[in-house]
Design a protein around this motif. Sequence first.
Motif, mmCIF file in Angstrom:
data_model
loop_
_atom_site.group_PDB
_atom_site.id
_atom_site.type_symbol
_atom_site.label_atom_id
_atom_site.label_comp_id
_atom_site.label_asym_id
_atom_site.label_seq_id
_atom_site.Cartn_x
_atom_site.Cartn_y
_atom_site.Cartn_z
ATOM 1 N N GLY A 28 0.820 -1.198 0.000
ATOM 2 C CA GLY A 28 0.000 0.000 0.000
ATOM 3 C C GLY A 28 0.856 1.251 0.000
ATOM 4 N N THR B 256 3.733 4.607 -4.088
ATOM 5 C CA THR B 256 2.287 4.417 -4.152
ATOM 6 C C THR B 256 1.916 2.946 -4.047
ATOM 7 O OG1 THR B 256 2.526 4.574 -6.546
ATOM 8 C CG2 THR B 256 1.683 6.516 -5.398
ATOM 9 N N ARG C 130 -3.174 8.267 1.558
ATOM 10 C CA ARG C 130 -3.005 8.785 0.208
ATOM 11 C C ARG C 130 -1.517 8.901 -0.097
ATOM 12 N NH1 ARG C 130 -6.511 13.743 -1.580
ATOM 13 N NH2 ARG C 130 -7.963 11.995 -1.801
ATOM 14 N N LEU D 19 -2.988 8.011 -5.402
ATOM 15 C CA LEU D 19 -3.676 6.799 -4.991
ATOM 16 C C LEU D 19 -4.194 6.978 -3.561
ATOM 17 C CD1 LEU D 19 -2.604 3.166 -5.691
ATOM 18 C CD2 LEU D 19 -3.399 3.794 -3.420
ATOM 19 N N THR D 20 -5.493 6.798 -3.392
ATOM 20 C CA THR D 20 -6.113 6.822 -2.072
ATOM 21 C C THR D 20 -6.503 5.396 -1.707
ATOM 22 O OG1 THR D 20 -6.990 9.041 -2.512
ATOM 23 C CG2 THR D 20 -7.911 7.844 -0.641
ATOM 24 N N ALA D 21 -5.968 4.918 -0.592
ATOM 25 C CA ALA D 21 -6.131 3.517 -0.213
ATOM 26 C C ALA D 21 -6.971 3.388 1.049
ATOM 27 C CB ALA D 21 -4.766 2.883 0.011
ATOM 28 N N GLU E 292 -8.049 0.393 3.773
ATOM 29 C CA GLU E 292 -7.660 -0.965 4.161
ATOM 30 C C GLU E 292 -8.148 -1.265 5.571
ATOM 31 O OE1 GLU E 292 -3.567 -3.505 5.072
ATOM 32 O OE2 GLU E 292 -3.595 -2.093 3.391
ATOM 33 N N TYR F 171 -8.433 0.644 -3.603
ATOM 34 C CA TYR F 171 -7.628 1.774 -4.047
ATOM 35 C C TYR F 171 -8.413 2.606 -5.058
ATOM 36 C CZ TYR F 171 -3.477 -0.747 -2.285
ATOM 37 O OH TYR F 171 -2.555 -1.398 -1.512
ATOM 38 N N TYR G 10 -7.662 5.211 -7.722
ATOM 39 C CA TYR G 10 -6.432 5.521 -8.454
ATOM 40 C C TYR G 10 -6.727 6.621 -9.471
ATOM 41 C CZ TYR G 10 -1.762 3.608 -9.683
ATOM 42 O OH TYR G 10 -0.428 3.402 -9.869
ATOM 43 N N LYS H 130 -9.247 1.706 -10.491
ATOM 44 C CA LYS H 130 -9.431 1.266 -9.109
ATOM 45 C C LYS H 130 -8.891 -0.143 -8.936
ATOM 46 C CE LYS H 130 -14.178 -0.354 -9.899
ATOM 47 N NZ LYS H 130 -15.604 -0.223 -9.497
#
Length: 774
Positions: A147, A158, A533, A559-561, A563, A584, A586, A615
């Motif tokens: 991640g 990223t 991010r 990229l915003t993750a 989890e 994600y 993206y 994504k």
Amino acid sequence: MIKLRLAAMPSCLAIAICTVPATVAAQSTDGGETAAQAWNDEIIVTATKRSESVNDVPMSISAASGDELAAAGIRSADDLGKLVPGFTFTQSAYSTPVYSLRGVGFYNYDIASTPTVTVYQDEAPLPFSAMSRGAGFDLERVEVLKGPQGLLFGSNSTGGAVNYVAARPSDTLEAGLDASYGRFNAWELGGFISAPLSEGVGVRLAARHEGSGEWQRSATRPNDGNGKRNFTQMRALVDIEAGDRLTIKLGANAFWDKSDVQGAQLIQINPLIPPFVNPQTLVQPIVNDDARIGDWTAGTNPRRDDRQWQLTARLDYELSDAITLTTLTSYADYSQSDLVDPDGTALVLADTLATGAIESFFQELRLSGEFGNGSRWIVGANFENNTVQETQVLSATDASGFAPFAIFFNLPIPDLIPLSSEQRFKNYAAFANLDLAVSDTVTVHAGLRYTDTSDRFTGCTGNSANGSLAIGLGILSQGNPFALGPNPACTQLDANLQPTITNARLAENNLSWRFGVDFEPNDDTLLYANVSRGYKIGAFPLIPASSVTQYSPVTQEKLTAYEAGFKLSLADRMVQLNGAVFHYDYRDKQTLGSVILTPDIFGPLNLLVNIPKSKVTGAELQAVVRPTEGLTLNAGVTYVDSKIGTFTNFDPFGVVRNFKGEAFPNTPKWQWTVAADYAFPLSASLNGFVGANASGRSDANGALGENPILAIDGYTLLDLRAGIESEDERWKVTLWGRNVTNQYYWTNAYKISDVSARFAGMPATYGASLSFRY
């Protein structure tokens, strides 16, 4: 100091989220704990730039000791997929490695490509993938962080980060020697010596050489071989305890690589300009079932002549019992001269001499501390200054793309075309992170990182050695005067059809962040949720360009993750069960696309492009079971569902397509690993051990468009090992086999010039290893 038997350690040969005790690595653990205590209580990693139990880190991490890497035949990051489901290695057409985690990667050819998965040596970045080859030897452990890691590990991570942690000097005299011999006359010889020089000063010296004979044969010349290995690594480390509060760690690393470059395999003829295809191209042999067959231009020897050295210095000063000041400095110098022939034929379709140099400087200063009951903080800043110079001299005299020069212009076919670039990167960053223990069971995490980057680029597609490239482009540009004048230094044309050199600057900034919470009701349970991010800076290409537009950069990707995961110790810690789900979002993903220029004389040409939206959704699960003494069972699986949003571009074959709904190139949906290791006593002074591990992946494709020609079939690889060792671990003999079923597989498939080609994985190999320890 306690010596630990390898047999007593849990295997990490099939991990999705590893629970290997990183301190239980080759030589010793700190303090006085037993091996069982290290397994149960002190599984230590430094993923967050401080030492803590891997099961207390609220993120997905894989880790393996140096001994386990050696047992699995892992010599570099290229092979980490054997250990880490979700990690993918792709060998690019021009030999630059490409690493991906959970589908997040950046496929490009040149050495200046900034990766999405950055490799670190003791936290010091190796900012370009070509520099990572010498990091993986004489290790305490390797940590793989999945991640976005843009908070503590830099703006380009990223996809994730790989941190190699070297084995440090010991406080007593220790030494080791390792040797092996196997199929294709492959041999390795390495060793280390570690000792205190005086009170508070320790040194460790290590070296290794890998050699082998040829393992490939030419498809058109059975007596012509390829595949020799000639790779040397060295390392020197010095640790200094300068008083009660100051620790100094100095390091010097180097490698020399004079190995052959693997020959590609031809899988189909796809002429750029079919009417002008060379008749000899149409009769080149196709390879579809034998990893040992490839092809390259007769009379050449595709090979490397690369070297790198790196110096590092780390100082840790305890300002108080709760606050530590750390400074980390690194300087690396890399140079290469690689002769590559990626077209898989005996013809001159894309033969290239790639020379280049990298100078990389990194400086970080940070403060870290603790307060309250388990709360911690870290603030810092770093600076990175990288200069990359590269020249690729392209020869494609048998390719259809240049045939019109002879047919229409009555000119010699352009012979040697130099593609050159210089890039100067400067990165400034400041970061802060807080882990706030709001109760005995709940901790909140928050972090920010601001990064300012600049890339100054100079690019040039030079005239061919015989001058015909400039003359032909001059004719195409409707009688431009430069066609009759002196050869221009650069031949790419601007909007006015004038030859020009390309000078550009890409300046960007971003704010990475991470927020999370974890719940730890007891020592055996951790539940966590994070949102983070990360960014990867933009990039310029180094490609054969007939227009300045081909040198346009891609801008930074974001990229915003999201989890959430768990880490559970069950059945009195005989079972470790870890899992995570992730999503994600993206934006502006960077990828290698294509373009067809007007006039269309060359066919589809490479171009870096941003995919506006995409994504990734997935999950991973790993279980480690130790049902009885000496036996470890380990299984892990990762599922990655990547999807491109609406995006229209040329595919590698020149067809305009909308790639909506496609998976990312080189991204299998499933990856898995399964392992079993059993150690048992043979006598009072002798132990035996056996082990097996399998790793596999599902289908993928090598490029946008999911053309079946570029399919990468799924595969499973099986490795076996068995041996004996002395009870005191002074010596060990291992018999091993890798890919014992001789599975034919390939790691990349691509379109280049008039053909489609691929790189096959190694066939079955087997041999024996001998280790001594003092």
